[in-house]
Scaffold this motif. Structure first.
Motif, PDB file in Angstrom:
ATOM      1  N   GLU A  18      -3.892 -13.584 -12.360  1.00  0.00           N
ATOM      2  CA  GLU A  18      -2.453 -13.280 -12.342  1.00  0.00           C
ATOM      3  C   GLU A  18      -1.925 -13.109 -10.918  1.00  0.00           C
ATOM      4  OE1 GLU A  18      -4.090 -12.109 -16.324  1.00  0.00           O
ATOM      5  OE2 GLU A  18      -4.721 -11.839 -14.239  1.00  0.00           O
ATOM      6  N   GLN A  21      -1.098 -16.538  -9.735  1.00  0.00           N
ATOM      7  CA  GLN A  21       0.071 -17.049 -10.450  1.00  0.00           C
ATOM      8  C   GLN A  21       1.357 -16.403  -9.950  1.00  0.00           C
ATOM      9  OE1 GLN A  21      -1.536 -16.064 -14.365  1.00  0.00           O
ATOM     10  NE2 GLN A  21      -1.628 -18.230 -14.882  1.00  0.00           N
ATOM     11  N   ILE A  22       1.342 -15.098  -9.775  1.00  0.00           N
ATOM     12  CA  ILE A  22       2.529 -14.395  -9.282  1.00  0.00           C
ATOM     13  C   ILE A  22       2.894 -14.881  -7.884  1.00  0.00           C
ATOM     14  CG2 ILE A  22       3.395 -12.150  -8.520  1.00  0.00           C
ATOM     15  CD1 ILE A  22       1.759 -10.951 -10.886  1.00  0.00           C
ATOM     16  N   TYR A  25       4.538 -18.291  -8.282  1.00  0.00           N
ATOM     17  CA  TYR A  25       5.885 -18.214  -8.844  1.00  0.00           C
ATOM     18  C   TYR A  25       6.860 -17.550  -7.878  1.00  0.00           C
ATOM     19  CZ  TYR A  25       3.404 -19.297 -13.204  1.00  0.00           C
ATOM     20  OH  TYR A  25       2.619 -19.883 -14.161  1.00  0.00           O
ATOM     21  N   LEU A  55      -1.371 -24.898  -9.400  1.00  0.00           N
ATOM     22  CA  LEU A  55       0.027 -24.482  -9.280  1.00  0.00           C
ATOM     23  C   LEU A  55       0.685 -25.010  -8.006  1.00  0.00           C
ATOM     24  CD1 LEU A  55      -0.281 -20.816 -10.560  1.00  0.00           C
ATOM     25  CD2 LEU A  55       0.799 -22.740 -11.746  1.00  0.00           C
TER      26      LEU A  55
END
Length: 246
Positions: A18, A21-22, A25, A55
């Motif tokens: 996470e 991912q954070i 983003y 990503l």
């Protein structure tokens, strides 16, 4: 004065997908998975690198030292490059370059059945060609390293330098924010740019990142997942308590 186009990334210290991912983003251009100052094993790093790559965020890894065996495993895991701490001399920098580069420029071994070789689906030539793009970033973290920065930056195979102000401060006995350390960091930046090599630095705050970019640093590692979480948690608690809640 506005920053002039440098890239901003952050450290990843938690063994949590996470975090990556954070960071993606949120818009960070790259992440640096930190195996020098965080208890991350190779399998965890492999997973963090894979998620970042998927990503579209460049996954770099700060290795704990310059050992060739460790560097090779992380590059074969798909890391876009490595930051190597405490590179104090030109010869140490040459050893780091040799660990990152394939022959004839280095001694990295062929691991084409790894993730970097798409588990054997890439031909050897393509695997080696892809690996030639791995970033080799020595960290300059002592007075001796500052003195050698120009020669290190000029080495074939060195893609960038990274200034460690905190460790330079420890080495010279001064606070990282002191004028003495700032002057030494500035010398590294000037030496790198004179050699035509990018130079990066780290900071804990947004204001610090803006300041470094304004100074001319080409990339900045701003804060980290653990500190951002801790800071947000402390701010929330302090704000609630200031409102009379206990």
């Amino acid at each position: 004065m506005k920053p002039t186009g440098g890239k901003v990334g952050t450290w990843i210290k938690l063994p949590a997908l996470e975090s990556v991912q954070i960071a993606a983003y949120a818009g960070f251009a790259f992440v640096v998975v930190d195996t020098e100052h965080a208890p991350l094993d190779v399998r965890t790093v492999y997973e963090l690198v894979t998620v970042a790559d998927a990503l579209g965020v460049a996954p770099l890894v700060r290795v704990p030292d310059g050992r060739a065996s460790g560097i090779q495993r992380l590059l074969d895991a798909g890391a876009a490059g490595v930051l190597v701490p405490h590179v104090d001399t030109v010869e140490q920098a040459r050893d780091v370059v040799r660990a990152v580069r394939f022959p004839p420029d280095g001694r990295r071994g062929a691991g084409g059945t790894s993730r970097a070789g798409r588990w054997g689906l890439l031909g050897l030539d393509e695997y080696v060609a892809d690996g030639a793009g791995a970033l080799c970033v020595p960290q300059i973290e002592s007075r001796a390293a500052v003195d050698a920065a120009g020669a290190i930056a000029a080495l074939d195979g060195v893609d960038a330098l990274f200034v460690g102000a905190a460790d330079i401060g420890l080495d010279v006995g001064a606070a990282p924010s002191s004028p003495e350390v700032a002057e030494l960091c500035g010398k590294v930046l000037a030496a790198a740019h004179e050699a035509g090599t990018p130079c990066g630095a780290a900071t804990g705050t947004a204001a610090g990142a803006v300041g470094l970019l304004e100074q001319g640093f080409d990339f900045v590692v701003a804060s980290n997942d653990t500190s951002m979480l801790a800071g947000a948690a402390r701010t929330l608690v302090d704000t609630v308590r200031a409102g009379g809640v206990r």
